[in-house]
Design a protein around this motif. Structure first.
Motif, PDB file in Angstrom:
ATOM      1  N   GLY A  12       0.844  -1.197   0.000  1.00  0.00           N
ATOM      2  CA  GLY A  12       0.000   0.000   0.000  1.00  0.00           C
ATOM      3  C   GLY A  12       0.870   1.234   0.000  1.00  0.00           C
ATOM      4  N   PRO A  13       0.616   2.168   0.907  1.00  0.00           N
ATOM      5  CA  PRO A  13       1.435   3.389   0.927  1.00  0.00           C
ATOM      6  C   PRO A  13       2.716   3.214   1.739  1.00  0.00           C
ATOM      7  CG  PRO A  13      -0.356   3.570   2.499  1.00  0.00           C
ATOM      8  CD  PRO A  13      -0.473   2.209   1.877  1.00  0.00           C
ATOM      9  N   MET A  14       2.900   2.041   2.378  1.00  0.00           N
ATOM     10  CA  MET A  14       4.027   1.892   3.294  1.00  0.00           C
ATOM     11  C   MET A  14       5.257   1.313   2.596  1.00  0.00           C
ATOM     12  SD  MET A  14       4.050  -0.045   6.952  1.00  0.00           S
ATOM     13  CE  MET A  14       4.419  -1.657   6.282  1.00  0.00           C
ATOM     14  N   GLN A  15       6.316   2.136   2.530  1.00  0.00           N
ATOM     15  CA  GLN A  15       7.549   1.659   1.917  1.00  0.00           C
ATOM     16  C   GLN A  15       8.315   0.793   2.915  1.00  0.00           C
ATOM     17  OE1 GLN A  15       9.920   4.676   0.025  1.00  0.00           O
ATOM     18  NE2 GLN A  15      11.670   3.309  -0.254  1.00  0.00           N
ATOM     19  N   VAL A  16       8.736  -0.398   2.471  1.00  0.00           N
ATOM     20  CA  VAL A  16       9.459  -1.304   3.362  1.00  0.00           C
ATOM     21  C   VAL A  16      10.930  -1.398   2.963  1.00  0.00           C
ATOM     22  CG1 VAL A  16       9.610  -3.666   4.245  1.00  0.00           C
ATOM     23  CG2 VAL A  16       7.369  -2.629   3.855  1.00  0.00           C
ATOM     24  N   LEU A  17      11.180  -1.538   1.672  1.00  0.00           N
ATOM     25  CA  LEU A  17      12.572  -1.651   1.207  1.00  0.00           C
ATOM     26  C   LEU A  17      13.083  -0.286   0.758  1.00  0.00           C
ATOM     27  CD1 LEU A  17      12.517  -4.927  -0.930  1.00  0.00           C
ATOM     28  CD2 LEU A  17      13.032  -4.654   1.490  1.00  0.00           C
ATOM     29  N   TRP A  18      14.259   0.094   1.283  1.00  0.00           N
ATOM     30  CA  TRP A  18      14.860   1.392   0.946  1.00  0.00           C
ATOM     31  C   TRP A  18      16.156   1.173   0.198  1.00  0.00           C
ATOM     32  CZ3 TRP A  18      12.297   5.986   2.336  1.00  0.00           C
ATOM     33  CH2 TRP A  18      11.154   5.795   3.130  1.00  0.00           C
ATOM     34  N   GLU A  19      16.035   0.746  -1.054  1.00  0.00           N
ATOM     35  CA  GLU A  19      17.154   0.604  -1.986  1.00  0.00           C
ATOM     36  C   GLU A  19      18.277  -0.328  -1.543  1.00  0.00           C
ATOM     37  OE1 GLU A  19      18.496   4.441  -3.167  1.00  0.00           O
ATOM     38  OE2 GLU A  19      16.642   4.863  -4.247  1.00  0.00           O
ATOM     39  N   PRO A  20      17.989  -1.491  -0.987  1.00  0.00           N
ATOM     40  CA  PRO A  20      19.092  -2.426  -0.771  1.00  0.00           C
ATOM     41  C   PRO A  20      19.580  -2.994  -2.109  1.00  0.00           C
ATOM     42  CG  PRO A  20      17.000  -3.487  -0.270  1.00  0.00           C
ATOM     43  CD  PRO A  20      16.692  -2.050  -0.575  1.00  0.00           C
ATOM     44  N   SER A  21      20.876  -3.202  -2.220  1.00  0.00           N
ATOM     45  CA  SER A  21      21.451  -3.846  -3.405  1.00  0.00           C
ATOM     46  C   SER A  21      22.196  -5.081  -2.947  1.00  0.00           C
ATOM     47  CB  SER A  21      22.423  -2.903  -4.124  1.00  0.00           C
ATOM     48  OG  SER A  21      21.717  -1.781  -4.598  1.00  0.00           O
ATOM     49  N   HIS A 209      18.410  -3.629   8.315  1.00  0.00           N
ATOM     50  CA  HIS A 209      17.752  -2.918   9.390  1.00  0.00           C
ATOM     51  C   HIS A 209      16.831  -1.859   8.787  1.00  0.00           C
ATOM     52  CE1 HIS A 209      17.283  -1.584  13.523  1.00  0.00           C
ATOM     53  NE2 HIS A 209      17.424  -0.337  13.114  1.00  0.00           N
ATOM     54  N   GLU A 210      15.562  -1.917   9.124  1.00  0.00           N
ATOM     55  CA  GLU A 210      14.569  -0.962   8.635  1.00  0.00           C
ATOM     56  C   GLU A 210      14.653  -0.725   7.129  1.00  0.00           C
ATOM     57  OE1 GLU A 210      14.995   2.369  11.241  1.00  0.00           O
ATOM     58  OE2 GLU A 210      13.841   1.389  12.829  1.00  0.00           O
ATOM     59  N   GLY A 211      14.772  -1.818   6.382  1.00  0.00           N
ATOM     60  CA  GLY A 211      14.733  -1.725   4.930  1.00  0.00           C
ATOM     61  C   GLY A 211      16.028  -1.337   4.255  1.00  0.00           C
ATOM     62  N   HIS A 212      17.093  -1.119   5.045  1.00  0.00           N
ATOM     63  CA  HIS A 212      18.414  -0.797   4.485  1.00  0.00           C
ATOM     64  C   HIS A 212      19.384  -1.926   4.799  1.00  0.00           C
ATOM     65  CE1 HIS A 212      17.430   3.552   4.048  1.00  0.00           C
ATOM     66  NE2 HIS A 212      16.700   3.340   5.123  1.00  0.00           N
ATOM     67  N   PHE A 213      20.401  -2.084   3.940  1.00  0.00           N
ATOM     68  CA  PHE A 213      21.528  -2.926   4.319  1.00  0.00           C
ATOM     69  C   PHE A 213      22.516  -2.060   5.096  1.00  0.00           C
ATOM     70  CE2 PHE A 213      20.895  -6.050   0.586  1.00  0.00           C
ATOM     71  CZ  PHE A 213      20.080  -6.839   1.383  1.00  0.00           C
ATOM     72  N   LYS A 214      22.835  -2.459   6.322  1.00  0.00           N
ATOM     73  CA  LYS A 214      23.723  -1.652   7.166  1.00  0.00           C
ATOM     74  C   LYS A 214      25.154  -2.149   7.122  1.00  0.00           C
ATOM     75  CE  LYS A 214      20.689   1.180   8.961  1.00  0.00           C
ATOM     76  NZ  LYS A 214      20.733   2.611   8.697  1.00  0.00           N
ATOM     77  N   ALA A 215      25.332  -3.417   6.795  1.00  0.00           N
ATOM     78  CA  ALA A 215      26.686  -3.967   6.743  1.00  0.00           C
ATOM     79  C   ALA A 215      26.667  -5.200   5.865  1.00  0.00           C
ATOM     80  CB  ALA A 215      27.154  -4.351   8.148  1.00  0.00           C
ATOM     81  N   GLU A 216      27.821  -5.564   5.313  1.00  0.00           N
ATOM     82  CA  GLU A 216      27.934  -6.804   4.567  1.00  0.00           C
ATOM     83  C   GLU A 216      29.358  -7.322   4.668  1.00  0.00           C
ATOM     84  OE1 GLU A 216      27.310  -4.714   0.440  1.00  0.00           O
ATOM     85  OE2 GLU A 216      28.630  -6.438   0.143  1.00  0.00           O
ATOM     86  N   GLY A 217      29.514  -8.613   4.484  1.00  0.00           N
ATOM     87  CA  GLY A 217      30.857  -9.173   4.540  1.00  0.00           C
ATOM     88  C   GLY A 217      30.821 -10.666   4.762  1.00  0.00           C
ATOM     89  N   ARG A 218      32.044 -11.243   4.905  1.00  0.00           N
ATOM     90  CA  ARG A 218      32.111 -12.675   5.175  1.00  0.00           C
ATOM     91  C   ARG A 218      31.667 -12.902   6.626  1.00  0.00           C
ATOM     92  NH1 ARG A 218      37.844 -14.418   3.942  1.00  0.00           N
ATOM     93  NH2 ARG A 218      38.238 -12.440   4.977  1.00  0.00           N
TER      94      ARG A 218
END
Lengths: 235, 295
Positions: A12-21, A209-218
């Protein structure tokens, strides 16, 4: 194998994903970790196509599949293992598995895949004629994984495979997931709240976290990073 | 003597009940798969009735031959209606699809009125009759009875034995589960809507064999109401439940007719309708999930 570029979606009007790649390499297990409500399941269902992307791009084996309908994605060798409650509860275990082999290419490999599934989950062979709804939580989770394997996939996504399962069963489920990579040769993307289990199984981790990727790695790097663990994983 | 009369009435009720049952299977199928209540149900039956009339009067063919034609016409209407309205409305509030089916029913009624006019029309297809001792059954009704059962059995076999039927069953069980198996859920929705209306329109053909006063474009509302009672009797979501619900309804309707006609001050035909809806109310109060539902 799978590439997601700045994906945006919601309900609906609620955005959940904020551009994670994200990028899932062939033959690996990639895990997305994060607390409840981080948007992990929405990420999977948007990649699969049940939730429509608002913007961003999704590529599978180099092809743009951003707006490809779900059943065509299954044709391309991609499927999703939902939580156990998405079984066909009124059908027998065997009927559930046969439904997995619905599309033509999967039907041709039905016997082969059925043997594979019964080798991985011998209990399902015993329970083949039982109604799926009568099985225990762990067994129901096995049926959803088995049903996904019957679609003859190259790439599977798992939505919180440990949810609602006893610790011992969680261990078994993750052992199976590693087997799917090593013995069956599948590429896997899984989302989890259970960080410890994922650290052992995954080759690469994204922290959401909240629709963003905050960290990535092995996994070892994420495990070492005190701030990531405390800020986003609560461990 | 009363016993004889009752037995006779019940046989007639069972025969008509089979047609009621078939008529309601489409309604239950559509509700079971899409959770859409087809308020225009009776209007689709009316289309079938006019197809039967036209087959007989214009082409001079036995009206039962209109059954397969009606099924195809119903499916076509189903696909069109699904595409233009239902597809967008199933995700919305229930009231929007309800109003859409209501509107579509009105449109059909008015289109048929434009072509045929609003007066009652009938036809007389007679093949003779046979006696069962307590009652006499025209062969035309026997054909309708056997035809309805045949359609119900065919649907059952299709649902449970064929791959396409099982796919639809899996969508009813869990649409997300069906999607991850590679089933095109949107297509299954369209298909079940089309099959549901195909069943409904073809039941209208058989129904004409039971209406002595003839048919007109506004005959449907009455049957919509009956179908709701039957669907609730049968457990709402199950087409086979609906079929047995139809048989029960036919028995009760004809049985109560006899009961009410023994009171000189009552008009029995009106009372059977009253009785049906009292029954609907009671079932909804004590078993809202439907009488025949096992769970």
């Amino acid at each position: 194998m799978l590439k997601v570029d700045k994906l945006v979606s919601g309900y609906g009007p609620m955005q959940v994903l904020w551009e994670p790649s994200l990028n899932v390499k062939k033959g690996t297990i990639t895990s997305v970790l994060g607390p409840n409500g981080a948007g992990k399941s929405t990420l999977l269902w948007t990649i699969f196509g049940t939730v429509k992307p608002w913007s961003g791009k999704i590529y599978f084996e180099g092809r743009d599949i951003t707006f490809t309908p779900p059943h065509e994605k299954v044709n391309m060798g991609m499927t999703l293992v939902p939580e156990g409650k998405h079984l066909f509860k009124g059908m027998t275990v065997y009927e559930n598995l046969i439904m997995g082999a619905y599309r033509k290419e999967a039907e041709e490999k039905l016997q082969e895949n059925l043997e594979l599934v019964y080798t991985l989950f011998p209990i399902l062979k015993e329970r083949a004629q039982q109604k799926a709804g009568s099985l225990s939580g762990g067994q129901q989770q096995m049926v959803t994984i088995a049903r996904a394997l019957m679609t003859n996939p190259k790439f599977i996504m798992l939505d919180e495979p440990s949810q609602g399962l006893a610790p011992k069963i969680v261990l078994e489920v993750f052992e199976t997931i590693v087997k799917l990579k090593e013995e069956v040769g599948l590429t896997i993307l899984l989302v989890e709240q259970n960080a410890e289990a994922s650290f052992d199984a995954a080759d690469y981790i994204y922290v959401m976290h909240e629709g963003h990727f905050k960290a990535e790695g092995r996994p070892e790097d994420i495990r070492k990073s005190k701030e990531v663990r405390e800020a986003y994983l609560g461990i | 003597m009363v016993g004889h009369q009752l037995a006779g009435n019940l046989i007639q009720g069972l025969i008509l009940g089979a047609v009621y049952g078939m008529a309601t299977m489409g309604l239950s199928l559509i509700f079971g798969v899409l959770k859409v209540v087809n308020v225009g149900h009776g209007a689709f039956m009316m289309v079938g009735a006019f197809l039967a009339l036209s087959t007989f009067k214009l082409l001079g063919l036995p009206p039962v031959l209109a059954v397969p034609v009606a099924f195809i016409v119903g499916m076509l209407l189903g696909f069109i209606f699904y595409r233009v309205a239902i597809k967008k409305l199933i995700k919305g509030p229930e009231l929007s699809s309800l109003l859409a089916t209501f509107a579509f029913g009105i449109i059909l009624e008015e289109v048929v009125k434009l072509i045929y006019g609003s007066e009652h029309r009938g036809y007389n297809w007679a093949l003779g009759k046979f006696s069962l001792g307590v009652t006499v059954v025209p062969y035309t009704k026997l054909i309708a009875f056997v035809g309805s059962i045949l359609v119900a059995v065919l649907l059952y076999v299709w649902f449970n034995r064929t791959k396409a039927g099982k796919a639809l069953r899996s969508v009813v069980e869990d649409s997300e589960g069906a999607r991850v198996c590679g089933i095109n859920v949107e297509w299954e929705y369209a298909l079940s809507f089309a099959i549901g209306l195909g069943l409904t329109v073809s039941s209208g053909v058989l129904l004409t064999l039971f209406i002595p006063v003839g048919i007109n474009p506004y005959m449907g509302g009455h049957y919509t109401l009956k179908a709701f009672v039957i669907a609730v009797l049968g457990g709402l979501e199950s087409p086979y439940g609906a079929f047995f619900g139809g048989l029960i309804f036919g028995l009760i309707e004809n049985g109560s007719y006899l009961l009410f006609s023994s009171f000189p001050s009552l008009e029995p035909f009106a009372m059977t309708r009253f009785f049906s809806f009292v029954m609907l109310l009671i079932i909804l109060l004590i078993r809202p999930e439907g009488l025949l539902k096992t769970k």
